[in-house]
Design an enzyme around this catalytic site. Structure first.
Site, PDB file in Angstrom:
ATOM      1  N   ARG A 292       0.825  -1.216   0.000  1.00  0.00           N
ATOM      2  CA  ARG A 292       0.000   0.000   0.000  1.00  0.00           C
ATOM      3  C   ARG A 292       0.853   1.258   0.000  1.00  0.00           C
ATOM      4  O   ARG A 292       0.564   2.219  -0.716  1.00  0.00           O
ATOM      5  CB  ARG A 292      -0.948  -0.024   1.206  1.00  0.00           C
ATOM      6  CG  ARG A 292      -2.112  -0.973   1.018  1.00  0.00           C
ATOM      7  CD  ARG A 292      -2.937  -1.194   2.271  1.00  0.00           C
ATOM      8  NE  ARG A 292      -4.084  -2.046   1.952  1.00  0.00           N
ATOM      9  CZ  ARG A 292      -4.925  -2.518   2.852  1.00  0.00           C
ATOM     10  NH1 ARG A 292      -4.742  -2.234   4.141  1.00  0.00           N
ATOM     11  NH2 ARG A 292      -5.944  -3.276   2.478  1.00  0.00           N
ATOM     12  N   TYR A 429      -6.110  -1.052  -6.722  1.00  0.00           N
ATOM     13  CA  TYR A 429      -5.506  -2.255  -6.149  1.00  0.00           C
ATOM     14  C   TYR A 429      -4.844  -2.000  -4.794  1.00  0.00           C
ATOM     15  O   TYR A 429      -4.694  -0.874  -4.362  1.00  0.00           O
ATOM     16  CB  TYR A 429      -4.572  -2.954  -7.118  1.00  0.00           C
ATOM     17  CG  TYR A 429      -3.395  -2.235  -7.708  1.00  0.00           C
ATOM     18  CD1 TYR A 429      -2.787  -2.740  -8.847  1.00  0.00           C
ATOM     19  CD2 TYR A 429      -2.852  -1.086  -7.148  1.00  0.00           C
ATOM     20  CE1 TYR A 429      -1.684  -2.125  -9.412  1.00  0.00           C
ATOM     21  CE2 TYR A 429      -1.757  -0.468  -7.703  1.00  0.00           C
ATOM     22  CZ  TYR A 429      -1.169  -0.997  -8.829  1.00  0.00           C
ATOM     23  OH  TYR A 429      -0.074  -0.378  -9.369  1.00  0.00           O
ATOM     24  N   GLU A 430      -4.497  -3.118  -4.143  1.00  0.00           N
ATOM     25  CA  GLU A 430      -3.982  -3.123  -2.767  1.00  0.00           C
ATOM     26  C   GLU A 430      -4.964  -2.501  -1.779  1.00  0.00           C
ATOM     27  O   GLU A 430      -4.584  -1.813  -0.846  1.00  0.00           O
ATOM     28  CB  GLU A 430      -2.621  -2.426  -2.679  1.00  0.00           C
ATOM     29  CG  GLU A 430      -1.571  -2.941  -3.635  1.00  0.00           C
ATOM     30  CD  GLU A 430      -1.398  -4.449  -3.576  1.00  0.00           C
ATOM     31  OE1 GLU A 430      -1.788  -5.070  -2.578  1.00  0.00           O
ATOM     32  OE2 GLU A 430      -0.874  -5.002  -4.556  1.00  0.00           O
ATOM     33  N   GLY A 431      -6.243  -2.750  -2.003  1.00  0.00           N
ATOM     34  CA  GLY A 431      -7.298  -2.159  -1.182  1.00  0.00           C
ATOM     35  C   GLY A 431      -7.742  -0.861  -1.818  1.00  0.00           C
ATOM     36  O   GLY A 431      -6.987   0.107  -1.860  1.00  0.00           O
TER      37      GLY A 431
END
Length: 579
Positions: A292, A429-431
């Protein structure tokens, strides 16, 4: 359009974040001359080796055929050069072959990597997360045989979370792990959106995979983390036969065409447990949080690349009579406004990400336990802001880059559209950024009953006083004062409200926090170089003033929006909205 590494801006971001003091305290063998030399060498590599491959990577992309993926033209050779020069091992522990440098330096190098070639940078970026996860939770075998290969870059790492029915909701993961009777496991299932899940740039690929045992509890409490390698690794660390896993296809995407996004099929693949059974999600969060922050850096990077191209175009493109002289459209006030705002937001986002990196270093290496705890708490507060706010900046700046180009920006040949297409994945992406906002509002804000954010606001208020006392920065101090007050007001409201009301305001709250913290960072930078008499140093005050007028001035209204609650959103059904 060529890329030029923003070395002076990176150095200022490191200084603003307190990196020189960190180096003096925790890295006795590292001095500022070495820091400068590392960044200069990385910048030269990115400019000469990675940037020239960016356009071809977009146009040709990675290829899938006969069950294998071939990297975009030139990528495999560039990766070998990348690891040979040591860029993959900067902050890893020397015990496993790393160089033991700071996380903040790693982020600075990776900003240049992503700016030069974002699709390329995703491969070593994910390996960094795998390194951190195995260093913390790996078995002795994994640390002895696997981890050094990841650190050196001889092998690469991936993160296998998402499935067709389980995107953000990892409780719905169905990939299963069955004990093989020999102390290991066999994996069965399908994972999607696996970045660099297969390629020909390295000898082996180490997949970290979320799966559940047949008798595991339902939901996230039944998820375990496993390591499955593309080629099997024996007890001496030698490569053996191919494992029973393969890419089923690669996705055809809006952007980052040079990065192979794979559907991965696990068909009885041999695997090892990482960490504890049924605690896999917590273990994977080590890798996810590392990713993140790296994705936030990607937002800064793609914004920097888009800005550089737009600035060059604005100086060359001739359209009409300009108000401020010169032949190019750079002389038009609105074009100058767009470019200045792009630059200001990039500097703010860069400072937020680099500061988060320094906090990560301090959380491990500060002299006392109390100092480490304070740094860790602020790092946790900053991480969702660094990821979400910076990637939103990436999309906004890339969009403005297209706008500066005008109609030429909408034409693929100029290259401006590629930056916009590449940037668009980072908020997802990545949350997703909505998930980051929920994390900030629902978890991080409540740490120590709000004391972590309170301490940050108190520190920002000290900067307000410094700015008000500095010639030429008084207006920045006034606007930052109002911005901090708005953030404090919105914070009190968020802490007092739970459920749908708080969730409805979470994204606006994260934007407010990022806007205000970004203004604080720019104010601090302007104060740091206030004594400089060169044009670059003087520009920092002007950038801070523009940001204060364009962004901080909106903070009180944004705080009001945070506190609107969710009643109106709840009342608008799908049928009503669609009518």
């Amino acid at each position: 359009m060529t890329y030029r590494a923003p070395l002076r801006s990176l150095a200022l971001a490191l200084k603003t974040a307190g990196h020189p003091a960190l180096v003096g305290q925790a890295f006795a063998e590292l001095d500022e001359d070495t820091v400068t030399a590392v960044l200069e060498a990385a910048g030269a590599f990115c400019e000469s080796e990675l940037a020239p491959l960016n356009r071809g990577g977009d146009q040709v992309g990675a290829k899938y055929a006969n069950g294998k993926v071939t990297a975009a033209p030139g990528f495999a050779a560039a990766y070998q050069a990348f690891v040979a020069q040591g860029w993959n091992s900067l902050s890893a522990d020397p015990e496993f072959g790393g160089q033991g440098l700071t996380k903040a330096m790693e982020l600075a190098v990776f900003e240049m990597t992503h700016a030069a070639n974002m699709a390329f940078g995703l491969c070593p970026m994910l390996t960094q997360g795998a390194i951190e996860a195995l260093a913390l939770h790996g078995t002795e075998r994994q640390k002895t045989l696997i981890l050094p290969k990841l650190v050196s870059g001889e092998w690469t790492g991936t993160m296998n979370l998402t499935e067709p029915q389980a995107g953000t909701d990892l409780a719905a993961v169905t990939t299963r792990a069955e004990p093989d009777g020999e102390g290991g496991y066999r994996l069965y299932g399908q994972k999607i959106f696996i970045t660099w899940g297969d390629h020909d740039a390295a000898d082996n690929i180490c997949h970290l995979v979320l799966a559940r045992l047949p008798d595991a509890p339902p939901g996230v409490k039944g998820i375990s983390l496993f390591l499955a390698t593309k080629r099997l690794v024996d007890d001496q660390g030698q490569l053996g036969d191919p494992n029973d896993l393969r890419p089923g296809s690669i996705e055809h995407k809006l952007g980052i065409h040079g990065s192979p996004t794979c559907v991965m099929l696990f068909e009885g693949a041999k695997a090892e447990l990482v960490g504890e059974l049924n605690n896999g999600l917590a273990h994977m969060f080590v890798m996810m949080n590392a990713a993140r922050l790296q994705v936030g850096v990607q937002g800064v990077a793609i914004a920097e690349r888009a800005f550089q191209q737009a600035l060059a175009f604005a100086q060359e493109r001739k359209q009409g009579r300009t108000a401020w002289g010169g032949d190019g459209i750079f002389g038009h006030p609105d074009v100058r406004r767009m470019l200045t705002l792009m630059k200001a937001k990039i500097e703010a986002a860069r400072a937020i990400c680099i500061t988060t990196g320094v906090l990560a270093d301090l959380a491990r290496l500060a002299p006392t336990e109390a100092e480490r705890a304070v740094a860790k708490a602020r790092q946790e507060l900053f991480t969702p802001i660094a990821k979400a706010w910076s990637t939103d900046v990436g999309v906004e700046v890339a969009s403005l880059g297209v706008q500066v180009h005008g109609g030429m920006g909408f034409i693929e040949e100029t290259g401006a559209a590629q930056h916009y297409r590449d940037a668009r994945i980072a908020p997802i992406y990545e949350g997703t950024n909505g998930v980051q906002a929920i994390d900030l509002a629902g978890r991080k804000l409540g740490m120590q009953d709000g004391a972590v954010m309170d301490a940050l606001c108190a520190e920002m208020n000290q900067t307000v006083r410094d700015l008000k006392a500095a010639a030429g920065l008084e207006q920045v101090g006034e606007r930052l004062d109002a911005g901090v007050a708005a953030l404090e007001r919105a914070t009190d409201w968020m802490l007092a409200h739970k459920g749908p009301d708080a969730l409805s305001g979470a994204t606006a709250y994260l934007k407010l926090a990022g806007d205000v913290i970004g203004g604080w960072m720019l104010g601090r930078q302007a104060l740091l170089v206030a004594e400089g008499d060169d044009a670059w140093s003087k520009s920092k005050a002007a950038l801070a003033r523009v940001y204060a007028g364009q962004i901080l001035a909106q903070a009180p209204g944004l705080a009001d929006g945070v506190m609107d609650g969710g009643a109106d959103l709840e009342s608008l059904s799908a049928e009503v909205l669609g009518s």
